[in-house]
Design an enzyme around this catalytic site. Sequence first.
Site, PDB file in Angstrom:
ATOM      1  N   SER A  50       0.848  -1.185   0.000  1.00 39.27           N
ATOM      2  CA  SER A  50       0.000   0.000   0.000  1.00 39.27           C
ATOM      3  C   SER A  50       0.883   1.233   0.000  1.00 39.27           C
ATOM      4  O   SER A  50       1.900   1.267   0.719  1.00 39.27           O
ATOM      5  CB  SER A  50      -0.911   0.007   1.234  1.00 39.27           C
ATOM      6  OG  SER A  50      -1.734   1.155   1.257  1.00 39.27           O
ATOM      7  N   HIS A  85       2.556  12.124  -1.347  1.00 35.87           N
ATOM      8  CA  HIS A  85       2.125  13.521  -1.237  1.00 35.87           C
ATOM      9  C   HIS A  85       3.253  14.417  -1.757  1.00 35.87           C
ATOM     10  O   HIS A  85       4.236  14.670  -1.055  1.00 35.87           O
ATOM     11  CB  HIS A  85       1.835  13.884   0.221  1.00 35.87           C
ATOM     12  CG  HIS A  85       0.650  13.183   0.809  1.00 35.87           C
ATOM     13  ND1 HIS A  85      -0.639  13.471   0.425  1.00 35.87           N
ATOM     14  CD2 HIS A  85       0.567  12.210   1.755  1.00 35.87           C
ATOM     15  CE1 HIS A  85      -1.480  12.708   1.124  1.00 35.87           C
ATOM     16  NE2 HIS A  85      -0.780  11.934   1.926  1.00 35.87           N
ATOM     17  N   HIS A 108      -2.433   7.314  -4.675  1.00 39.40           N
ATOM     18  CA  HIS A 108      -2.577   6.184  -3.761  1.00 39.40           C
ATOM     19  C   HIS A 108      -2.701   4.914  -4.596  1.00 39.40           C
ATOM     20  O   HIS A 108      -3.296   4.923  -5.681  1.00 39.40           O
ATOM     21  CB  HIS A 108      -3.831   6.364  -2.898  1.00 39.40           C
ATOM     22  CG  HIS A 108      -4.334   5.081  -2.299  1.00 39.40           C
ATOM     23  ND1 HIS A 108      -5.404   4.388  -2.820  1.00 39.40           N
ATOM     24  CD2 HIS A 108      -3.891   4.360  -1.236  1.00 39.40           C
ATOM     25  CE1 HIS A 108      -5.608   3.292  -2.097  1.00 39.40           C
ATOM     26  NE2 HIS A 108      -4.714   3.258  -1.136  1.00 39.40           N
ATOM     27  N   ASN A 153      -2.797   0.320  -3.994  1.00 34.68           N
ATOM     28  CA  ASN A 153      -2.512  -0.884  -3.207  1.00 34.68           C
ATOM     29  C   ASN A 153      -2.941  -2.117  -3.978  1.00 34.68           C
ATOM     30  O   ASN A 153      -3.840  -2.063  -4.826  1.00 34.68           O
ATOM     31  CB  ASN A 153      -3.167  -0.833  -1.818  1.00 34.68           C
ATOM     32  CG  ASN A 153      -4.658  -1.053  -1.866  1.00 34.68           C
ATOM     33  OD1 ASN A 153      -5.128  -2.185  -1.964  1.00 34.68           O
ATOM     34  ND2 ASN A 153      -5.418   0.035  -1.792  1.00 34.68           N
ATOM     35  N   VAL A 154      -2.266  -3.200  -3.701  1.00 32.76           N
ATOM     36  CA  VAL A 154      -2.655  -4.529  -4.183  1.00 32.76           C
ATOM     37  C   VAL A 154      -2.485  -5.479  -3.009  1.00 32.76           C
ATOM     38  O   VAL A 154      -1.524  -5.372  -2.243  1.00 32.76           O
ATOM     39  CB  VAL A 154      -1.817  -5.000  -5.400  1.00 32.76           C
ATOM     40  CG1 VAL A 154      -2.247  -4.267  -6.658  1.00 32.76           C
ATOM     41  CG2 VAL A 154      -0.333  -4.811  -5.175  1.00 32.76           C
ATOM     42  N   ARG A 155      -3.418  -6.420  -2.860  1.00 30.83           N
ATOM     43  CA  ARG A 155      -3.403  -7.246  -1.657  1.00 30.83           C
ATOM     44  C   ARG A 155      -4.085  -8.585  -1.919  1.00 30.83           C
ATOM     45  O   ARG A 155      -4.904  -8.718  -2.833  1.00 30.83           O
ATOM     46  CB  ARG A 155      -4.128  -6.519  -0.519  1.00 30.83           C
ATOM     47  CG  ARG A 155      -5.568  -6.190  -0.839  1.00 30.83           C
ATOM     48  CD  ARG A 155      -6.210  -5.258   0.169  1.00 30.83           C
ATOM     49  NE  ARG A 155      -7.601  -4.972  -0.180  1.00 30.83           N
ATOM     50  CZ  ARG A 155      -7.986  -4.032  -1.024  1.00 30.83           C
ATOM     51  NH1 ARG A 155      -7.079  -3.262  -1.604  1.00 30.83           N
ATOM     52  NH2 ARG A 155      -9.261  -3.848  -1.297  1.00 30.83           N
ATOM     53  N   GLY A 185      -2.499  -3.725  13.964  1.00 30.04           N
ATOM     54  CA  GLY A 185      -1.345  -3.502  13.100  1.00 30.04           C
ATOM     55  C   GLY A 185      -0.466  -2.390  13.645  1.00 30.04           C
ATOM     56  O   GLY A 185      -0.769  -1.763  14.662  1.00 30.04           O
ATOM     57  N   ARG A 186       0.622  -2.142  12.942  1.00 27.15           N
ATOM     58  CA  ARG A 186       1.556  -1.115  13.385  1.00 27.15           C
ATOM     59  C   ARG A 186       0.992   0.249  13.005  1.00 27.15           C
ATOM     60  O   ARG A 186       0.893   0.600  11.831  1.00 27.15           O
ATOM     61  CB  ARG A 186       2.916  -1.333  12.729  1.00 27.15           C
ATOM     62  CG  ARG A 186       3.992  -0.390  13.247  1.00 27.15           C
ATOM     63  CD  ARG A 186       5.363  -0.838  12.750  1.00 27.15           C
ATOM     64  NE  ARG A 186       6.396   0.047  13.257  1.00 27.15           N
ATOM     65  CZ  ARG A 186       6.798   1.159  12.644  1.00 27.15           C
ATOM     66  NH1 ARG A 186       6.219   1.519  11.505  1.00 27.15           N
ATOM     67  NH2 ARG A 186       7.744   1.905  13.160  1.00 27.15           N
TER      68      ARG A 186
END
Length: 308
Positions: free
Chosen positions: A91, A95, A105, A107-109, A258-259
């Site tokens: 992800s 900016h 932006h 993402n691939v998941r 998550g972090r």
Amino acid sequence: MDATAVEQYLTSLQAKICAALQEIDGGQTFATESWDRPEGGGGISRVLAGGGVIEKGGVNFSHVVGAGMPASATQHRPELAGRSFRAMGVSLVIHPRNPHAPTSHANVRMFMAEKPDEEPVWWMGGGFDLTPYYGYEEDAIHWHETAKAACDPFGEDIYPRLKKWCDDYFYLPHRQEPRGVGGLFYDDLNEWGFEQTFAFMQSVGDGFLKAYTPILERRKDTPWNEAQRQWQLYRRGRYVEFNLVHDRGTLFGLQTNGRTEAILMSLPPLVRWEYGYRPEAGTPEATLMSDFLRPRDWLGLETAAGAQ
């Protein structure tokens, strides 16, 4: 299903994107931090801050596992509640410093819901979208041409469907306005089978740099003034609102412990809000709102279809 191949692709994609953006920035480099998640898994966060071109950019890889599905993942699949899960993806949010260069932006998941003695239930999702602060038609058209090219090998109906999905998803209902000029968005994709779905993930992931780097190169040196900078910071507020209130990925990361630093790396370094602000009619700022921040057939596909 080869989860190892997906993970190898994702880590190589992260490295390729960082190398390309670092070269464009020409000064700062991506700081790299590996992290472990107490419940299982971890990731690699790469962040570039304070660059001459990229004010803040983050490209994250994560591969997390857990004993129970989070609420954000079972909202549309309640039958999977109680299963363990495995999720991996890349992800990113970029900016730029120049107000004429848009935020991007992508993402691939891949997600797997697992249960002993049963085949895992898996699906993939992702996409990329563009958030300009000043509208340039050639940028929006190039962005959508590249999105369509990523989809075309998989069927002529794919780009229109995922383009609409993106328009619908990246929408702020409390503002009644889109976040940007859209692109592609998809989720819960598995009906093609693993090999074709993975190939589509790669087409979308590889398409991001083809879509974004020409725009960033074109706009990074455009002269700008303080008023334009203030407009950029004001519009960045919409980005923050969407990510914190509506984005499923943010909710998933927070619900799975998550972090936090990695989850919120998508937020811009500087932003401002102003009560009741409206741009003056006839200005480039007003044109962004009227001509760009609305669902639009950037490639003229509907017109062409109607003429047939």
